[in-house]
Design a protein around this motif. Structure first.
Motif, PDB file in Angstrom:
ATOM      1  N   ASN A 151      42.379  34.380  46.656  1.00 17.69           N
ATOM      2  CA  ASN A 151      41.122  33.916  46.074  1.00 17.69           C
ATOM      3  C   ASN A 151      40.856  34.722  44.800  1.00 17.69           C
ATOM      4  O   ASN A 151      41.601  35.642  44.467  1.00 17.69           O
ATOM      5  N   ALA A 152      39.786  34.355  44.096  1.00 17.74           N
ATOM      6  CA  ALA A 152      39.547  34.947  42.777  1.00 17.74           C
ATOM      7  C   ALA A 152      39.459  36.477  42.844  1.00 17.74           C
ATOM      8  O   ALA A 152      40.017  37.179  42.009  1.00 17.74           O
ATOM      9  N   LYS A 153      38.771  36.973  43.848  1.00 19.04           N
ATOM     10  CA  LYS A 153      38.590  38.419  43.982  1.00 19.04           C
ATOM     11  C   LYS A 153      39.933  39.127  44.207  1.00 19.04           C
ATOM     12  O   LYS A 153      40.245  40.127  43.558  1.00 19.04           O
ATOM     13  N   GLU A 154      40.720  38.561  45.107  1.00 22.13           N
ATOM     14  CA  GLU A 154      42.027  39.172  45.403  1.00 22.13           C
ATOM     15  C   GLU A 154      42.925  39.155  44.176  1.00 22.13           C
ATOM     16  O   GLU A 154      43.660  40.096  43.892  1.00 22.13           O
ATOM     17  N   ARG A 155      42.838  38.051  43.445  1.00 19.10           N
ATOM     18  CA  ARG A 155      43.640  37.922  42.245  1.00 19.10           C
ATOM     19  C   ARG A 155      43.232  38.958  41.196  1.00 19.10           C
ATOM     20  O   ARG A 155      44.066  39.576  40.548  1.00 19.10           O
ATOM     21  N   PHE A 156      41.928  39.123  41.067  1.00 21.35           N
ATOM     22  CA  PHE A 156      41.413  40.101  40.112  1.00 21.35           C
ATOM     23  C   PHE A 156      41.926  41.496  40.484  1.00 21.35           C
ATOM     24  O   PHE A 156      42.416  42.245  39.643  1.00 21.35           O
ATOM     25  N   ASP A 157      41.825  41.800  41.762  1.00 23.70           N
ATOM     26  CA  ASP A 157      42.284  43.116  42.229  1.00 23.70           C
ATOM     27  C   ASP A 157      43.780  43.300  41.994  1.00 23.70           C
ATOM     28  O   ASP A 157      44.234  44.365  41.595  1.00 23.70           O
ATOM     29  N   GLN A 160      44.272  43.869  38.326  1.00 26.35           N
ATOM     30  CA  GLN A 160      43.713  45.174  37.956  1.00 26.35           C
ATOM     31  C   GLN A 160      44.710  46.279  38.292  1.00 26.35           C
ATOM     32  O   GLN A 160      44.964  47.185  37.506  1.00 26.35           O
TER      33      GLN A 160
END
Ligand code: SF4
Ligand code: SF4
Ligand code: SF4
Ligand code: SF4
Lengths: 276, 335
Positions: A151-157, A160
């Motif tokens: 999901n977007a959060k996991e992808r961002f992490d 990062q």
């Protein structure tokens, strides 16, 4: 081996009759599995030419560095299909005259190398159109599939974490034939538009700027990914952006020397109005 | 009789050092790269790699470092200094080339202005070098008159014994003795021999190179263009190098406030020497490559009597176009 020998002979002939002033190819590197760029100007230098499946670097960036083509003489270059695509883009973006480039095309399956027909970029259009129809399966890979499930959060992490390793060496930019800008946006320092700091934010800025500038222009040659000294999987970003422009605009970068750059052109009947 | 640190005691040592307030750092293999990083237990170390991908210098001279915070008011400017992070640490398992790199850079960071960020970290770090028992095609410390067991920059030298069982301990400095006094209960007297250090063949004749470089006639030699034709001008070689030390000072923020930072910079970049007028005295990549070689083997030793290279080989190992210092110096020795 046969392909290599034939091309050696061809290069020597073209140099001898003055059709080309130089050919850019490959020669053995510092270890058995390495190849390095070779600039052939004489038939002795042509003897060093190697052409095998480990010749993977897209050499087309050399054509637009330090005025190689400014004397309007022709230059030969060894290119895989991705390399031919980058010649088309460079021509479409007015960085070179495609007629000045003599292509020694090749491709490989496993360890087998085969020559590709054609000497000018134009003659490869059939092959490139075929590639457009079937690129996606070729480049699918597990890491990409893993990211697509996030999901977007996991992808961002994930990114990062990856970008936290970046040291802003700009090897990705320097290795990329499409990154020819005389003054890259990150080098524009009057004022400094993009921070030079290589902290996580700065690294994000850099990698996102590059991803956008390469959207619809990247030919997936992998030069950036291989050059990155900290092994950030840059290919995945470019792969994804290539898929986006293919899905959204039916655009496969580098099909011809007259192809309009997808993010630098618009149509009057575009359903989106924001650009007008 | 020498004392031996057995590897099965490493966990205890790490715990001991940590409880004594020393951060423990060592070679670590991460998913994507290897580097020197913090460890919490013995098994976090990876002593198997020839050399971590990233050099030791970044623990002393990080890629970006805040120096001061500024606030610009109507009639005055307020500034507040950042101080380098405080804290003692032990770097366990440095390679000789990386440890040497630190000592090579000491005079540079201290000749006119004493760089407190560098020296504070230097003073608070204990360097434990492990002698190399293997090398790869790119290692070339011996060409730089160093050895796989050089003690340069080290506080303690460890020599591996057979079957990864541990290391013979040679304490070299008071700082090293102090750190090893903390773990003396885990050291054992033994007569077990050390493994031989790896033989690293000499790749070029350094003296011949230096003589050639010092000859002003060679500054404009055609050699430079030929040897560097394929260089794409990235900063991979300089940023991974344990001795390259160039930086740029940048203010990051807006008109009213921000942070002044010290960021890595590289002589490989065209922008490095670009004048405000647009003129660039090093306008070609060959001029930039010449600078890198001249600086390391001519200008730097001219000023500090030591070459700015410890022979780690990273510049060649990592170069996207298979260049590097080694090939250039080999070519110069054969001229
Ligand atoms: S972005 Fe990377 S893969 Fe795409 S053209 Fe540039 S170097 Fe090649
Ligand atoms: S090559 Fe890798 S480390 Fe260097 S700037 Fe690009 S992403 Fe960052
Ligand atoms: S020698 Fe290699 S790593 Fe160094 S700047 Fe040139 S291309 Fe980059
Ligand atoms: S110049 Fe190359 S071999 Fe010498 S210390 Fe730097 S990275 Fe290592």
């Amino acid at each position: 081996m046969i392909t290599q020998e034939r091309y050696r002979t061809t290069v020597k002939e073209l140099l001898a009759n003055g059709s080309i002033k130089m050919a850019i190819g490959y020669k053995p590197g510092s270890t058995p599995d390495r190849r390095r760029p070779l600039f052939i100007r004489t038939s002795e230098e042509a003897e060093q030419l190697v052409l095998d499946s480990t010749c993977v670097q897209n050499l087309s960036g050399y054509l637009v560095s330090e005025g190689l083509l400014s004397d309007e003489k022709r230059v030969g270059i060894f290119l895989r299909p991705e390399g031919v695509r980058s010649i088309n883009i460079l021509a479409a973006e007015y960085q070179l005259n495609a007629d000045q480039i003599v292509i020694f095309g090749f491709d490989s399956t496993g360890r087998e190398v085969r020559p590709l027909d054609g000497r000018s970029a134009r003659e490869f259009s059939g092959l490139l159109n075929e590639l457009k129809e079937k690129p996606l399966q070729i480049y699918k890979e597990p890491l990409l599939e893993r990211i697509e499930k996030m999901n977007a959060k996991e992808r961002f992490d994930f990114w990062q974490e990856e970008f936290s390793r970046c040291i802003k060496c700009y090897a990705c930019r320097q290795a990329c034939p499409m990154c020819y800008c005389r003054r890259c946006i990150v080098d524009s320092n009057q004022p400094q538009w993009v921070n030079t700091s290589s902290h996580t934010l700065g690294n994000f800025e850099w990698n996102i700027v590059r991803a956008f500038h390469l959207s619809g222009r990247c030919v997936q040659c992998g030069n950036c990914d291989r050059a990155c000294p900290v092994n950030i999987p840059l290919r995945l970003i470019n792969q994804r952006m290539a898929n986006e422009v293919l899905d959204g605009f039916d655009h496969f970068a580098g099909l011809s020397a007259t192809q309009e750059p997808v993010l630098a052109s618009f149509k009057k009947d575009d359903t989106e109005t924001f650009i007008l | 009789m020498t004392r031996i640190l057995f590897s099965d005691k490493l966990d205890n040592c790490v715990a001991k050092w940590r409880s004594a307030g020393l951060a423990v750092i060592g070679p670590v293999q991460e998913e994507a790269i290897s580097r020197y990083a913090a460890v919490e237990k013995g098994t976090d170390f990876d002593f198997g790699t020839v050399l971590p991908d990233r050099s030791l210098k970044e623990l002393f001279f990080p890629q970006t470092e805040p120096m001061l915070r500024y606030t610009i008011k109507k009639n005055e400017i307020d500034t507040a200094d950042f101080t380098p992070p405080q804290g003692k640490r032990i770097i366990f398992g440095a390679r000789a080339c990386d440890a040497s790199g630190l000592e090579i850079d000491d005079p540079l960071f201290g000749w006119d202005y004493k760089d407190e960020f560098w020296f504070q970290r230097r003073n608070e770090s204990v360097i434990v070098t492990i002698a190399c028992t293997k090398a790869d095609d790119f290692c070339m410390c011996t060409s730089l008159k160093l050895e796989p067991d050089s003690t340069k920059g080290a506080d303690v030298l460890l020599r591996p014994i057979d079957k990864n069982k541990g290391w013979l301990v040679e304490e070299l400095t008071d700082r090293g003795r102090e750190a090893f006094a903390l773990i003396s209960e885990y050291l054992q007297e033994s007569s077990e021999p050390a493994l031989p250090t790896v033989v690293v063949p000499e790749k070029f004749n350094l003296d011949a190179c230096v003589t050639w470089l010092k000859n002003p006639e060679n500054f404009e030699s055609k050699f430079w263009k030929e040897i560097s034709m394929r260089c794409i001008g990235c900063a991979s070689c300089t940023y991974l190098c344990p001795t390259c030390h160039c930086f740029d000072i940048q203010d990051e923020g807006d008109t009213y406030s921000g942070i002044r930072r010290k960021n890595w910079d590289s002589c490989s970049f065209a922008l490095f020497t670009m004048h405000t007028s647009g003129h660039n005295p090093r306008s070609t990549q060959s001029a930039r490559w010449r600078q890198r070689i001249m600086h390391k083997f001519n200008y730097f030793p001219g000023k500090f009597t030591v070459n700015s290279c410890s022979g780690c080989g990273r510049c060649s190992r990592q170069c996207p176009v298979d260049m590097g210092i080694t090939e250039t110096l080999q070519a110069i020795s054969n001229l």
